[in-house]
Scaffold this active site. Sequence first.
Site, PDB file in Angstrom:
ATOM      1  N   ARG A 240       0.863  -1.184   0.000  1.00  0.00           N
ATOM      2  CA  ARG A 240       0.000   0.000   0.000  1.00  0.00           C
ATOM      3  C   ARG A 240       0.893   1.226   0.000  1.00  0.00           C
ATOM      4  NH1 ARG A 240      -3.285  -3.132  -1.316  1.00  0.00           N
ATOM      5  NH2 ARG A 240      -5.332  -3.595  -0.398  1.00  0.00           N
ATOM      6  N   GLU A 269      -2.869   7.669  -5.050  1.00  0.00           N
ATOM      7  CA  GLU A 269      -2.636   6.869  -6.249  1.00  0.00           C
ATOM      8  C   GLU A 269      -3.654   7.269  -7.317  1.00  0.00           C
ATOM      9  OE1 GLU A 269      -1.572   2.659  -5.603  1.00  0.00           O
ATOM     10  OE2 GLU A 269      -3.123   2.237  -7.096  1.00  0.00           O
ATOM     11  N   HIS A 288      -0.082   0.135 -10.363  1.00  0.00           N
ATOM     12  CA  HIS A 288      -0.749  -0.974  -9.681  1.00  0.00           C
ATOM     13  C   HIS A 288      -0.851  -2.195 -10.593  1.00  0.00           C
ATOM     14  CE1 HIS A 288      -3.193  -1.072  -5.756  1.00  0.00           C
ATOM     15  NE2 HIS A 288      -2.951  -2.318  -6.085  1.00  0.00           N
TER      16      HIS A 288
END
Length: 330
Positions: A240, A269, A288
């Site tokens: 994370r 993000e 990601h």
Amino acid sequence: MTTALLVMEERRRSDVYPDEVLRELADLVRWQRPPLTREQLTAEPGVLNEVELLLTGWGAPVLDAGLLRHAPRLRAVLVAAGSVRPLTTPEFWARRIPIVSAASANAIPVAEFTLAQILLALKQFHRISREIKEQGRYPDAVRVAGAYGSRVGLLGLGEIGRLVASHLRRFDLDVVATDPVADPAVAAGLGVRLVPLAELFDSCEVVSLHAPLVEQTEGLVDGELLARLRTGATLVNTARGAVVDEPSVIDVLRRRPDLTAVLDVTWPEPPPSGSPLYGLPNVVLTPHLAGAMGAERARLGELVLEEVRRLLAGAPLRHAVDPAVASLRA
């Protein structure tokens, strides 16, 4: 026949629940309605009145008191995604309804991506390739740690951390980990030695982050820790973004061009426009990518299908989340 409903975002639904999985599910359950999105369910919550199994994935509805009032017959929730924290509430746990997570299926591509980055980092691929481009020539001498006898550190031995450790056992590496809740016997079984956090950063050529984002881990990896890394070391984050204290880490990366940060996750993000992360040559950004993408997502739906089979056969669920440890998961 058991009544079921599928609720998730449309964008990734056909990846997660491809036609062959839906056909097999249709042989096991009676669909209350065609698939819905979270927004459609919010507009018509009464559709849950007869539902016994709620299947979902990305874009799952939040299982709060308001929604649960409309689901008196709900027997299980099956989530074709990794984390259940965003959708569970105290009211849900109080109902003692089992909830299945496909975290183990999502862990497979994350661990594969991580393994690739670790092996590249041990050859100092990222640093050497950028220096060749910057200098317009090959280096006179190349010195790398390599994948023989080098130390690799894992911050976190959860589902993904353990899978990464099992992959690394195939190589001649010294693997250490930091995880305050890890069972030492489990770590030893993976060939991993548990060490303090400072030693992890002091002694490893590569440190890979696999810690969940909880109160104790927010901003845990800061500039002070990063500065402890040895010359040419690499930080990999597929966990994370907020586990990293980005402002202080960015300061160290500016001062230490020998270090590399491979960041598949950031906070926020994506990074905001103008973030220094975009311009730092020793930062590798990926959007990601490590988690299940494209056809890889079908693994998650297949896991849910197998759990539905077990549930209807009266067999124990293999991937139900233990309420006692749910708060410690990513």
